[in-house]
Design a protein around this motif. Structure first.
Motif, PDB file in Angstrom:
ATOM      1  N   ALA A 208      43.209  49.676  -4.933  1.00  0.00           N
ATOM      2  CA  ALA A 208      44.197  48.775  -4.348  1.00  0.00           C
ATOM      3  C   ALA A 208      43.893  48.588  -2.864  1.00  0.00           C
ATOM      4  O   ALA A 208      43.217  49.421  -2.237  1.00  0.00           O
ATOM      5  N   MET A 209      44.414  47.504  -2.299  1.00  0.00           N
ATOM      6  CA  MET A 209      44.256  47.188  -0.883  1.00  0.00           C
ATOM      7  C   MET A 209      45.618  46.895  -0.297  1.00  0.00           C
ATOM      8  O   MET A 209      46.381  46.096  -0.861  1.00  0.00           O
ATOM      9  N   VAL A 210      45.934  47.505   0.829  1.00  0.00           N
ATOM     10  CA  VAL A 210      47.278  47.426   1.398  1.00  0.00           C
ATOM     11  C   VAL A 210      47.189  47.102   2.888  1.00  0.00           C
ATOM     12  O   VAL A 210      46.244  47.497   3.573  1.00  0.00           O
ATOM     13  N   GLY A 211      48.215  46.424   3.401  1.00  0.00           N
ATOM     14  CA  GLY A 211      48.267  46.123   4.822  1.00  0.00           C
ATOM     15  C   GLY A 211      47.182  45.146   5.226  1.00  0.00           C
ATOM     16  O   GLY A 211      46.786  44.259   4.455  1.00  0.00           O
ATOM     17  N   ASP A 212      46.664  45.300   6.451  1.00  0.00           N
ATOM     18  CA  ASP A 212      45.629  44.390   6.931  1.00  0.00           C
ATOM     19  C   ASP A 212      44.355  44.488   6.109  1.00  0.00           C
ATOM     20  O   ASP A 212      43.503  43.602   6.176  1.00  0.00           O
ATOM     21  N   ALA A 213      44.182  45.567   5.341  1.00  0.00           N
ATOM     22  CA  ALA A 213      43.023  45.676   4.457  1.00  0.00           C
ATOM     23  C   ALA A 213      43.091  44.649   3.343  1.00  0.00           C
ATOM     24  O   ALA A 213      42.068  44.338   2.711  1.00  0.00           O
ATOM     25  N   SER A 214      44.279  44.106   3.087  1.00  0.00           N
ATOM     26  CA  SER A 214      44.424  43.053   2.077  1.00  0.00           C
ATOM     27  C   SER A 214      44.650  41.710   2.756  1.00  0.00           C
ATOM     28  O   SER A 214      43.805  40.820   2.683  1.00  0.00           O
ATOM     29  N   SER A 215      45.772  41.564   3.461  1.00  0.00           N
ATOM     30  CA  SER A 215      46.140  40.249   3.988  1.00  0.00           C
ATOM     31  C   SER A 215      46.924  40.372   5.284  1.00  0.00           C
ATOM     32  O   SER A 215      47.672  41.323   5.484  1.00  0.00           O
ATOM     33  N   ILE A 216      46.735  39.386   6.143  1.00  0.00           N
ATOM     34  CA  ILE A 216      47.561  39.238   7.340  1.00  0.00           C
ATOM     35  C   ILE A 216      47.651  37.752   7.655  1.00  0.00           C
ATOM     36  O   ILE A 216      46.658  37.025   7.547  1.00  0.00           O
ATOM     37  N   ILE A 217      48.846  37.308   7.975  1.00  0.00           N
ATOM     38  CA  ILE A 217      49.068  35.902   8.271  1.00  0.00           C
ATOM     39  C   ILE A 217      49.385  35.702   9.749  1.00  0.00           C
ATOM     40  O   ILE A 217      48.705  34.986  10.469  1.00  0.00           O
ATOM     41  N   ASP A 218      50.409  36.363  10.243  1.00  0.00           N
ATOM     42  CA  ASP A 218      50.874  36.148  11.609  1.00  0.00           C
ATOM     43  C   ASP A 218      51.832  37.267  11.961  1.00  0.00           C
ATOM     44  O   ASP A 218      52.452  37.853  11.068  1.00  0.00           O
ATOM     45  N   ALA A 219      51.969  37.557  13.235  1.00  0.00           N
ATOM     46  CA  ALA A 219      52.902  38.601  13.661  1.00  0.00           C
ATOM     47  C   ALA A 219      54.355  38.135  13.625  1.00  0.00           C
ATOM     48  O   ALA A 219      55.267  38.949  13.776  1.00  0.00           O
ATOM     49  N   TYR A 220      54.578  36.840  13.438  1.00  0.00           N
ATOM     50  CA  TYR A 220      55.940  36.310  13.456  1.00  0.00           C
ATOM     51  C   TYR A 220      56.807  37.002  12.403  1.00  0.00           C
ATOM     52  O   TYR A 220      56.391  37.182  11.257  1.00  0.00           O
ATOM     53  N   TYR A 221      57.997  37.402  12.796  1.00  0.00           N
ATOM     54  CA  TYR A 221      58.949  38.158  11.977  1.00  0.00           C
ATOM     55  C   TYR A 221      58.516  39.611  11.741  1.00  0.00           C
ATOM     56  O   TYR A 221      59.204  40.345  11.026  1.00  0.00           O
ATOM     57  N   SER A 222      57.377  40.027  12.274  1.00  0.00           N
ATOM     58  CA  SER A 222      56.958  41.442  12.179  1.00  0.00           C
ATOM     59  C   SER A 222      56.979  41.936  10.734  1.00  0.00           C
ATOM     60  O   SER A 222      57.430  43.036  10.448  1.00  0.00           O
ATOM     61  N   GLN A 223      56.453  41.114   9.833  1.00  0.00           N
ATOM     62  CA  GLN A 223      56.532  41.441   8.405  1.00  0.00           C
ATOM     63  C   GLN A 223      55.354  42.252   7.888  1.00  0.00           C
ATOM     64  O   GLN A 223      55.374  42.707   6.741  1.00  0.00           O
ATOM     65  N   GLY A 224      54.301  42.446   8.697  1.00  0.00           N
ATOM     66  CA  GLY A 224      53.097  43.089   8.189  1.00  0.00           C
ATOM     67  C   GLY A 224      53.339  44.470   7.604  1.00  0.00           C
ATOM     68  O   GLY A 224      53.037  44.735   6.441  1.00  0.00           O
ATOM     69  N   ILE A 225      53.888  45.382   8.424  1.00  0.00           N
ATOM     70  CA  ILE A 225      54.129  46.743   7.950  1.00  0.00           C
ATOM     71  C   ILE A 225      55.197  46.738   6.857  1.00  0.00           C
ATOM     72  O   ILE A 225      55.098  47.473   5.864  1.00  0.00           O
TER      73      ILE A 225
END
Length: 597
Positions: free
Chosen positions: A338-355
């Motif tokens: 499996a791939m999680v976090g930035d190892a899979s996908s990142i779009i934008d920091a807007y709304y701080s949804q990454g973590i």
């Protein structure tokens, strides 16, 4: 120069149920979560001293990240000592201005709860885990999580090596990972049934197995950010205050603050210790200034007199990503990785949804891996649902930011309705957030502590704990939900751009909400031109006691219908937007015809 160290013979292979690649915040939570499920885990990484001390992006926690970190990471006290954020605050029109006056459009949601609600919870910690968000200093929090992982039963913390190669196991066999230290003086192998890649932008598995998915449009962004010292309370004077209709005063800078301009936005995130994180994210195809990322960063900030207290002498660290966005075609593979976090996908920091969304993905991966290891059942239907739903979630998140990088951001009605559509998506997920918080609080993330109700909660969350599978659209295919949201944003954008191009100027508008006054007065939209102040902010009303939440219910009434209520509200606002824009077009057409006579 010191002679290079000679490579030693490879060490004996380490055997584990799961190998987690990467020891940032996402990797550490995955390591701890898997071990709490009774799985043996090896976490392998060798961050440099610079990486350990780096002020990474991802300082602003939201409900999902807050809950998982407080419970799984057992850092409730550390988050209490971090900077308490009041909510999120967006503004457009602050270029060249020294105050947030009536010419500035604003959208805000303050999530702090009134004391009467907190007193009603069965446990004060539930309110913190569910609602009390923080803004964290990443290296300090990760240092604490690293200690937690080291001391968690079932974890082998291998912090002296980087993964160099992976060989997938044939059939039901273990995968074999080869690691070596940075200077190649140590090496070894790890045999594991599951691999979870949390290596960040290194994206080891996505690159190794060809999972990168090209983004086939012109939308790409660059981000540049810095952490500043000496940002004391006295820098934020009365200009940063906002007064609600009932007289309550909010501090804009105590929220995660977003300042929008055309083709870019700025984040302002206060941190403990008189530090602040400032970032500028801009459209790569339409950069707002000339120069490299650092040049653009400072040129944009100098457009804002309200930020004139930011000085290069106070910079603790500067970083930039030339190309922020990427996405994988798979989050979980039936080949048991499996791939999680930035190892899979990142779009934008807007709304701080990454973590936050990473924590959700990690929770599902833990379910799948545990079922496979302990019950000898690889649930491919669950894997398909996770991949379908998480891909839809990232499409939804991308649509939220894509439209706001367009010229439409200057139209105040678009600014309000587009953010209200975002709030509808997040509000619909409230019930899932509540149930995830209950499960975490009552089990500590350990399935060995589950009762029948907890197992029922976990089973339901396996189907519903996604942005694209929350009520009221939980019965629709996730990709169809993503398409609806994308088209909705696109329609709002197109009508706003038409108004701007044709001189149909609308008054700057404000809409600030609170947890106990959570709706904007959308029904005021037709009358804003006649109001002394274009403001959709409403006064709070006394709520009936049956709406109070104790924290041990299965379906709190308001959380169960929050998505439906917000959908009806944004639907009504959108219907007005469509009708009003059509009328404006007909008037212009009629005036044009009359002018030719």
């Amino acid at each position: 120069m010191a002679a290079p160290r000679k490579a030693t013979e490879p060490q004996e292979p380490i055997r584990a149920d799961v190998c987690v690649i990467g020891s940032g915040v996402v990797g550490l939570i995955n390591t701890i979560a898997m071990a709490k499920r009774g799985l043996t885990v090896v976490c392998v990484d060798q961050p440099s001293e610079k990486q350990l001390a780096s002020y990474k992006v991802g300082e602003s926690l939201l409900i999902y990240s807050n809950a998982f970190l407080r419970v799984l990471g057992e850092i409730d006290e550390e988050l209490n000592n971090s900077f308490h954020k009041s909510g999120f605050w967006m503004a457009y029109g602050m270029e060249g201005r020294t105050s947030f006056d009536d010419s500035v459009s604003e959208w805000a949601f303050e999530s702090e709860l009134p004391q009467r609600w907190i007193d009603n919870y069965y446990d004060p910690k539930f309110a913190r885990v569910m609602f009390q968000d923080s803004q964290i200093v990443r290296p300090e929090i990760e240092a604490v999580l690293r200690d937690r992982a080291r001391n968690t039963e079932g974890v082998t913390f291998l912090d002296r090596g980087l993964v160099r190669d992976v060989e997938l196991g044939a059939g039901d066999g273990d995968h074999l990972l080869t690691w070596a230290s940075r200077d190649r003086s140590e090496s070894g192998r790890i045999a594991a049934r599951w691999m979870v890649d949390c290596s960040g932008r290194a994206r080891f598995l996505a690159k190794r197995f060809g999972h990168d998915k090209p983004l086939r449009d012109e939308f790409s962004t660059t981000a540049a950010w810095a952490q500043f010292a000496n940002c004391t309370d006295d820098l934020f004077d009365e200009r940063w205050e906002y007064q609600f209709p009932d007289g309550v005063v909010a501090r804009r800078e105590r929220n995660t603050l977003h300042l929008w301009g055309e083709n870019y936005w700025i984040w302002v995130i206060r941190l403990a210790g008189d530090r602040v994180s400032i970032g500028v994210t801009y459209h790569r195809g339409r950069p707002p200034e000339d120069g490299n990322a650092r040049d653009v960063f400072w040129k944009i900030l100098r457009r804002y007199p309200v930020l004139d207290w930011l000085h290069e002498d106070d910079v603790l660290e500067f970083s930039a990503y030339k190309d922020v966005q990427h996405i994988t075609d798979t989050f979980v593979s039936d080949r048991r990785y499996a791939m999680v976090g930035d190892a899979s996908s990142i779009i934008d920091a807007y709304y701080s949804q990454g973590i936050s969304l990473s924590m959700v993905g990690s929770w599902h991966i833990a379910n799948i891996a545990q079922r496979d290891v302990q019950d000898s059942r690889l649930d491919t239907d669950y894997i398909d649902h996770v991949n379908n739903s998480l891909t839809a979630d990232w499409r939804i998140m991308r649509s939220m930011v894509h439209s706001k990088y367009s010229p439409a951001i200057a139209d105040s009605r678009f600014f309000i309705l587009d953010h209200l559509l975002d709030l509808t998506v997040f509000g619909a997920a409230m019930l899932g957030r509540f149930r995830a918080t209950r499960w975490l609080m009552e089990t500590d993330g350990r399935t060995s502590e589950e009762q029948d109700e907890h197992r029922h909660l976990r089973e339901g969350l396996g189907r519903r704990l996604y942005l694209s599978q929350s009520a009221p659209w939980h019965r629709i295919d996730p990709q169809r939900v993503a398409t609806i949201v994308e088209n909705w944003h696109r329609g709002l954008e197109e009508r706003a751009v038409w108004r701007l191009e044709n001189g149909e100027k609308l008054p700057a508008t404000k809409a600030a909400m609170r947890a106990y006054a959570a709706l904007p007065g959308v029904w005021r939209l037709p009358f804003l031109d006649r109001m002394p102040k274009a403001d959709l902010t409403l006064r709070p009303r006394d709520e009936p006691e049956w709406t109070y939440v104790k924290g041990n219910e299965y379906r709190p009434p308001l959380m169960a219908v929050s998505g439906t209520l917000l959908l009806a509200l944004v639907g009504a606002g959108t219907a007005y937007d469509i009708a009003d824009t059509r009328i404006r077009k007909m008037r212009r057409t009629w005036r044009g015809l009359r002018g030719r006579r």
